[in-house]
Design a protein around this motif. Structure first.
Motif, short mmCIF file in Angstrom:
data_model
loop_
_atom_site.label_atom_id
_atom_site.label_comp_id
_atom_site.label_asym_id
_atom_site.label_seq_id
_atom_site.Cartn_x
_atom_site.Cartn_y
_atom_site.Cartn_z
N ASP A 134 0.83 -1.20 0.00
CA ASP A 134 0.00 0.00 0.00
C ASP A 134 0.86 1.26 0.00
OD1 ASP A 134 -2.21 -1.64 0.16
OD2 ASP A 134 -2.54 -1.31 2.31
N ARG A 135 0.28 2.34 -0.52
CA ARG A 135 0.93 3.64 -0.47
C ARG A 135 0.97 4.14 0.97
NH1 ARG A 135 1.29 7.06 -4.96
NH2 ARG A 135 2.12 8.57 -3.47
N SER A 136 2.07 4.76 1.29
CA SER A 136 2.27 5.29 2.63
C SER A 136 1.79 6.73 2.71
CB SER A 136 3.76 5.25 2.97
OG SER A 136 4.04 5.94 4.17
N PRO A 137 1.26 7.15 3.86
CA PRO A 137 1.07 8.58 4.06
C PRO A 137 2.40 9.29 3.88
CG PRO A 137 -0.01 7.32 5.80
CD PRO A 137 0.82 6.35 5.02
N ARG A 138 2.37 10.49 3.33
CA ARG A 138 3.60 11.21 3.02
C ARG A 138 4.51 11.34 4.25
NH1 ARG A 138 5.21 14.85 -0.91
NH2 ARG A 138 3.17 14.68 -1.90
N GLU A 139 3.92 11.65 5.38
CA GLU A 139 4.73 11.90 6.58
C GLU A 139 5.40 10.63 7.11
OE1 GLU A 139 0.43 11.28 7.84
OE2 GLU A 139 1.52 12.37 6.28
N ALA A 141 6.85 8.39 5.01
CA ALA A 141 7.79 7.93 3.98
C ALA A 141 9.21 8.23 4.47
CB ALA A 141 7.51 8.60 2.64
N THR A 142 9.64 7.53 5.50
CA THR A 142 10.93 7.79 6.14
C THR A 142 11.68 6.48 6.36
OG1 THR A 142 10.11 7.59 8.40
CG2 THR A 142 9.93 9.77 7.36
N ILE A 143 12.99 6.58 6.49
CA ILE A 143 13.81 5.41 6.81
C ILE A 143 13.45 4.88 8.20
CG2 ILE A 143 16.14 4.51 7.06
CD1 ILE A 143 15.48 5.31 4.21
N ASP A 144 13.17 5.79 9.13
CA ASP A 144 12.76 5.36 10.47
C ASP A 144 11.53 4.46 10.40
OD1 ASP A 144 14.75 6.61 11.88
OD2 ASP A 144 13.60 8.43 12.26
N GLN A 145 10.55 4.86 9.60
CA GLN A 145 9.33 4.07 9.48
C GLN A 145 9.61 2.73 8.82
OE1 GLN A 145 6.12 4.70 10.72
NE2 GLN A 145 5.99 2.52 10.15
N LEU A 146 10.51 2.71 7.85
CA LEU A 146 10.86 1.45 7.20
C LEU A 146 11.48 0.48 8.22
CD1 LEU A 146 12.38 2.60 3.77
CD2 LEU A 146 10.01 1.99 4.33
N GLY A 147 12.26 1.02 9.16
CA GLY A 147 12.81 0.18 10.23
C GLY A 147 11.71 -0.41 11.09
N ARG A 148 10.70 0.40 11.41
CA ARG A 148 9.58 -0.11 12.20
C ARG A 148 8.79 -1.15 11.42
NH1 ARG A 148 9.82 5.37 14.03
NH2 ARG A 148 8.45 6.14 12.38
N ALA A 281 9.79 11.07 -4.93
CA ALA A 281 9.96 12.41 -4.35
C ALA A 281 9.79 12.37 -2.83
CB ALA A 281 8.96 13.38 -4.97
N GLU A 282 8.88 11.55 -2.33
CA GLU A 282 8.64 11.49 -0.89
C GLU A 282 9.83 10.89 -0.14
OE1 GLU A 282 3.79 10.95 -1.39
OE2 GLU A 282 5.00 9.28 -0.64
N PHE A 283 10.47 9.90 -0.73
CA PHE A 283 11.59 9.24 -0.05
C PHE A 283 12.93 9.91 -0.30
CE2 PHE A 283 8.57 5.75 0.39
CZ PHE A 283 8.93 5.21 1.63
N PHE A 284 13.04 10.71 -1.37
CA PHE A 284 14.33 11.27 -1.78
C PHE A 284 15.04 12.06 -0.67
CE2 PHE A 284 17.11 14.34 -3.96
CZ PHE A 284 17.84 13.49 -4.78
#
Length: 371
Positions: A134-139, A141-148, A281-284
């Protein structure tokens, strides 16, 4: 004076970026046609599949995941013989969890999946906003969230037993985020780590746009350019459409170091084009802010292999050398002549290296339990 100088540098940076784009646009189409003429085999890539599993990682996001169970002990079944019959893996054997990179999806691990299928239990998943997740909310789209997200994947799909984590590019950064959030997992649940074509920080992502943009203003130029393009994502995605000449040429240049079968380029280009520009663009901005050198200490507890191609234009070999210097006991493997998609370009070398890591990790974990 300083402001005028910065403006001149900014103008030079924008001009360099525009020149780089223009150079790509004037490449003759016959060059691309000649490369694509030998694209046989592209259909095979990414053709390995298991039953879809949906992993909920937030109120709005579920991830697409697949698990390849090991083959029965007495058959020696392999991926070349078709689907394997699920069974429990031997006690002490690690589950391999593969974490893909920016703008890709789990299919990028095709050659590693093919190699380990039937030999080890494998977990693969599409990161949020990528592939079939699924698409992530823009806020978020972070490396921290990917770790979680990775922590949830482990809890849901590998609730017990040892784990070896394998991350490519942004996937390696994801593993670092997990180590920052849960260092206690390393040396306990996580018994080995492979960091492939990745970085712990101090990356200069504006160099992806143009090598001529000065570092002094590179971050600002890169982020503003990407943000500006994101205001018209449909136009950008149209230019990036599957099979476009520019997409093929850029992928060939940025992803690979040596000449590779054109089917490889087509395959990676398709994954890149399938990732909406809004997601890119969100992850860049994460890549400039990513700085986890302090986190590398967590990897001292487990066998860690760092591997990168010497012609990687995105996360250069220098990044891997810096990480290896900061992790006592880490093994650094340099793939001569390979680019960022080393996992395809040097699949045999990568697979052999991972086999050695897994064997070492399992041996050490067994010895630790016995002592």
């Amino acid at each position: 004076m300083r402001k005028r100088r910065l403006r001149r540098l900014a103008a030079a940076g924008v001009g360099a970026a525009a020149a780089a784009v223009a150079t790509g646009l004037v490449v003759e189409r016959r060059t691309v046609r000649a490369r694509k003429a030998g694209a046989a085999g592209a259909d095979r890539l990414g053709g390995l599949r298991s039953e879809e599993i949906r992993v909920k990682v937030g109120d709005e996001v579920t991830l697409h995941a697949e698990v390849d169970e090991v083959a029965p002990y007495d058959t020696g079944a392999s991926s070349a013989r078709g689907p394997v019959t699920p069974t429990k893996h031997r006690p002490g054997e690690a589950t391999l969890v593969f974490v893909h990179g920016y703008a890709l999806n789990l299919d990028c691990w095709h050659f590693q999946r093919e190699h380990f299928r039937g030999r080890r239990r494998i977990v693969l998943y599409d990161q949020r906003s990528h592939g079939r997740s699924d698409r992530s909310p823009r806020e978020e789209a972070t490396i921290d969230q990917l770790g979680r997200d990775l922590k949830v994947v482990l809890d849901e799909l590998v609730p017990s037993g040892p784990v070896v984590l394998v991350g490519h590019s942004m996937g390696g950064m994801t593993i670092m985020a997990l180590a920052e959030q849960h260092p206690e997992l390393f040396g306990d649940r996580v018994i080995g780590v492979a960091l492939l074509s990745t970085t712990a920080g101090r990356l200069r992502p504006h160099r992806i746009i143009s090598a001529h943009i000065p570092d002094l203003i590179g971050g600002s130029i890169g982020n503003r350019l990407i943000a500006g393009l994101a205001r018209a994502p449909q136009l950008v995605d149209s230019a990036r459409r599957r099979g476009s000449n520019i997409g093929f040429l850029v992928t060939d240049k940025l992803a690979f170091g040596d000449d590779v079968p054109s089917s490889y380029v087509e395959f990676v280009d398709e994954m890149l084009a399938g990732t909406p520009f809004e997601v890119l663009a969100e992850f860049f901005p994460n890549f400039e802010s990513h700085d986890r050198f302090a986190v590398l200490a967590a990897f001292e507890k487990v066998p860690t292999t760092i591997m990168c191609g010497t012609k990687d234009l995105l996360t250069g070999i220098g990044q891997s050398r810096k990480m290896a210097e900061r992790i006592p006991g880490a093994r650094l493997v340099e793939a001569t002549g390979a680019g960022h998609m080393m996992i395809m370009e040097r699949a045999g070398k990568v697979n052999e290296t991972l086999m050695g890591l897994v064997a070492d990790a399992e041996r050490r974990a067994t010895a630790s339990r016995a002592s």
